[in-house]
Design an enzyme around this catalytic site. Structure first.
Site, PDB file in Angstrom:
ATOM      1  CG  HIS A   1     -37.540 -17.776  33.457  1.00 10.74           C
ATOM      2  ND1 HIS A   1     -36.423 -17.855  32.148  1.00 10.74           N
ATOM      3  CD2 HIS A   1     -37.034 -19.028  34.385  1.00 10.74           C
ATOM      4  CE1 HIS A   1     -35.429 -18.540  33.065  1.00 10.74           C
ATOM      5  NE2 HIS A   1     -35.839 -18.634  34.471  1.00 10.74           N
TER       6      HIS A   1
ATOM      7  CB  SER B   1     -27.355 -15.826  26.226  1.00 13.08           C
ATOM      8  OG  SER B   1     -27.955 -15.482  27.657  1.00 13.08           O
TER       9      SER B   1
ATOM     10  CD  GLN C   1     -33.119 -19.908  30.059  1.00 15.79           C
ATOM     11  OE1 GLN C   1     -32.327 -19.389  30.676  1.00 15.79           O
ATOM     12  NE2 GLN C   1     -32.342 -20.718  29.170  1.00 15.79           N
ATOM     13  CG  ASN C   2     -38.147 -20.348  24.850  1.00 14.80           C
ATOM     14  OD1 ASN C   2     -37.263 -19.159  25.579  1.00 14.80           O
ATOM     15  ND2 ASN C   2     -37.609 -20.907  23.731  1.00 14.80           N
ATOM     16  CB  VAL C   3     -42.846 -17.505  28.862  1.00 15.62           C
ATOM     17  CG1 VAL C   3     -41.911 -17.202  29.917  1.00 15.62           C
ATOM     18  CG2 VAL C   3     -43.018 -16.280  27.315  1.00 15.62           C
ATOM     19  CG  ASP C   4     -42.378 -19.945  22.777  1.00 15.00           C
ATOM     20  OD1 ASP C   4     -42.350 -20.916  23.230  1.00 15.00           O
ATOM     21  OD2 ASP C   4     -40.797 -19.217  23.140  1.00 15.00           O
TER      22      ASP C   4
HETATM   23  P1  NAD Z   1     -30.932 -15.054  25.660  1.00 14.26           P
HETATM   24  O1  NAD Z   1     -31.345 -13.886  24.125  1.00 14.26           O
HETATM   25  O2  NAD Z   1     -30.340 -14.285  26.726  1.00 14.26           O
HETATM   26  O3  NAD Z   1     -29.931 -15.833  24.383  1.00 14.26           O
HETATM   27  C1  NAD Z   1     -30.328 -15.959  23.247  1.00 14.26           C
HETATM   28  C2  NAD Z   1     -29.311 -16.329  22.328  1.00 14.26           C
HETATM   29  O4  NAD Z   1     -29.386 -17.450  21.905  1.00 14.26           O
HETATM   30  C3  NAD Z   1     -28.274 -16.641  22.523  1.00 14.26           C
HETATM   31  O5  NAD Z   1     -27.152 -17.676  23.040  1.00 14.26           O
HETATM   32  C4  NAD Z   1     -28.349 -16.051  20.902  1.00 14.26           C
HETATM   33  O6  NAD Z   1     -26.498 -16.809  20.338  1.00 14.26           O
HETATM   34  C5  NAD Z   1     -28.875 -17.842  20.654  1.00 14.26           C
HETATM   35  N1  NAD Z   1     -29.475 -17.355  19.282  1.00 14.26           N
HETATM   36  C6  NAD Z   1     -29.852 -16.370  18.696  1.00 14.26           C
HETATM   37  N2  NAD Z   1     -30.815 -16.989  17.411  1.00 14.26           N
HETATM   38  C7  NAD Z   1     -30.887 -18.062  17.905  1.00 14.26           C
HETATM   39  C8  NAD Z   1     -31.143 -19.210  16.562  1.00 14.26           C
HETATM   40  N3  NAD Z   1     -31.729 -18.936  15.746  1.00 14.26           N
HETATM   41  N4  NAD Z   1     -31.231 -20.586  17.094  1.00 14.26           N
HETATM   42  C9  NAD Z   1     -30.266 -21.071  18.288  1.00 14.26           C
HETATM   43  N5  NAD Z   1     -29.765 -20.077  19.129  1.00 14.26           N
HETATM   44  C10 NAD Z   1     -30.025 -18.715  18.642  1.00 14.26           C
HETATM   45  O7  NAD Z   1     -32.084 -16.026  25.901  1.00 14.26           O
HETATM   46  P2  NAD Z   1     -32.115 -16.684  27.016  1.00 14.26           P
HETATM   47  O8  NAD Z   1     -30.494 -17.492  27.161  1.00 14.26           O
HETATM   48  O9  NAD Z   1     -33.226 -18.068  27.168  1.00 14.26           O
HETATM   49  O10 NAD Z   1     -32.477 -15.725  28.700  1.00 14.26           O
HETATM   50  C11 NAD Z   1     -33.731 -15.016  28.498  1.00 14.26           C
HETATM   51  C12 NAD Z   1     -35.138 -15.013  29.458  1.00 14.26           C
HETATM   52  O11 NAD Z   1     -35.588 -14.676  28.232  1.00 14.26           O
HETATM   53  C13 NAD Z   1     -35.106 -16.350  29.788  1.00 14.26           C
HETATM   54  O12 NAD Z   1     -35.540 -16.504  31.413  1.00 14.26           O
HETATM   55  C14 NAD Z   1     -36.548 -16.621  29.175  1.00 14.26           C
HETATM   56  O13 NAD Z   1     -37.641 -16.987  29.375  1.00 14.26           O
HETATM   57  C15 NAD Z   1     -36.861 -15.095  28.477  1.00 14.26           C
HETATM   58  N6  NAD Z   1     -37.478 -15.105  27.013  1.00 14.26           N
HETATM   59  C16 NAD Z   1     -37.847 -16.112  26.157  1.00 14.26           C
HETATM   60  C17 NAD Z   1     -38.772 -16.198  24.819  1.00 14.26           C
HETATM   61  C18 NAD Z   1     -40.179 -16.926  24.338  1.00 14.26           C
HETATM   62  O14 NAD Z   1     -40.841 -17.406  25.342  1.00 14.26           O
HETATM   63  N7  NAD Z   1     -39.571 -17.371  23.032  1.00 14.26           N
HETATM   64  C19 NAD Z   1     -37.893 -14.965  24.111  1.00 14.26           C
HETATM   65  C20 NAD Z   1     -37.728 -13.764  24.851  1.00 14.26           C
HETATM   66  C21 NAD Z   1     -37.068 -13.806  26.163  1.00 14.26           C
END
Ligand code: NAD
Length: 230
Positions: free
Chosen positions: A104, A172, A86-89
């Site tokens: 995404h 989450s 789901q990450n965009v990185d």
């Molecule tokens: P979310 O923020 O809803 O959930 C993050 C989850 O990661 C939580 O369950 C949390 O407990 C867990 N978490 C926190 N720290 C952690 C760690 N060190 N190791 C493992 N788990 C950890 O994120 P989501 O479910 O991915 O949904 C959010 C949306 O936001 C996605 O659609 C995504 O596209 C986007 N998003 C992407 C990035 C990215 O590309 N890195 C960053 C932020 C949001």
């Protein structure tokens, strides 16, 4: 080779210094989702949206893949591994994973606001506000915003239906349709979840309540042991 499908979310990149959305201190505390991640927000204030994603891109380019991303690469020697993120990185790519579906979108790309299939690579961190695509539309971040279609969900469902092993890391499971993917995984598949916080999953799953850096290593060690002794 057995097929492993790994569903990752913002949590896998947290230890690389990239904010998650929903944790305390996460991105949604600083920005309203409807302002920066919706088509209405884009029409209201495209400059703010460009700036938001320019900052995300800058943070991504300054970040490095962490142990969680790297451990998943180890598995490829023993299993047919597919990452659905789901990450965009681009930290899975930079860690060296081969098969990656971005549900995404991708921060490294832009598309025309009129035609999402007109896609270009962005050089560096900045997509200048007002840059036009050849069709006259403004270039926008190649990101699936809330309320938009998720074209990559179909290939992701196909993969999940074929999974022998399914691993969920750092999500989450609040964002649909990504959260529904687990329901396509066959009942006989082994399932693992790595997350330091509670995530509700309505199926039998082995939970490692740790951060990705240590938790993913435990799952990967276990699966490699199984592959070697098979
Ligand atoms: P979310 O923020 O809803 O959930 C993050 C989850 O990661 C939580 O369950 C949390 O407990 C867990 N978490 C926190 N720290 C952690 C760690 N060190 N190791 C493992 N788990 C950890 O994120 P989501 O479910 O991915 O949904 C959010 C949306 O936001 C996605 O659609 C995504 O596209 C986007 N998003 C992407 C990035 C990215 O590309 N890195 C960053 C932020 C949001």
């Amino acid at each position: 080779m057995k097929k492993v499908v790994v569903l990752t979310g913002a949590g896998i990149s947290a230890e690389s210094g990239i904010s998650t959305f929903r944790d305390s201190g996460g991105l949604w505390e600083q920005h309203r989702v409807e302002d920066v991640a919706s088509i209405d927000g884009w029409h209201r204030n495209a400059e703010l949206v460009q700036e938001f994603y320019n900052q995300r891109r800058k943070a991504m380019l300054n970040a490095e893949p962490n142990e969680g991303h790297r451990q998943l690469v180890r598995l490829e020697e023993y299993y047919d591994v597919h990452i659905v993120t789901q990450n965009v990185d681009n930290l899975h790519e930079r860690a060296g994973s081969k098969n990656i579906i971005h549900l995404h979108g991708e921060l490294t790309k832009a598309c025309s606001e009129y035609n999402h299939n007109y896609i270009i690579d962005i050089d560096g961190w900045e997509l200048k506000h007002g840059t036009l695509a050849p069709d006259g539309g403004r270039l926008r971040p190649y990101i699936v915003w809330f309320g938009e279609a998720v074209p990559m969900i179909e290939p992701a469902i196909d993969l999940c239906e074929q999974a022998d092993i399914f691993i969920v890391v750092g999500t989450s499971l609040n964002v649909y349709p990504a959260a529904s993917l687990i329901h396509y995984v066959p009942p006989k598949a082994e399932c693992y979840l790595v997350d330091p916080n509670e995530v509700v999953v309505n199926r039998k799953i082995t939970t490692i309540a740790e951060k990705a850096g240590t938790g993913v290593r435990k799952v990967i060690d276990l699966l490699i042991d199984k592959a070697i002794t098979m």
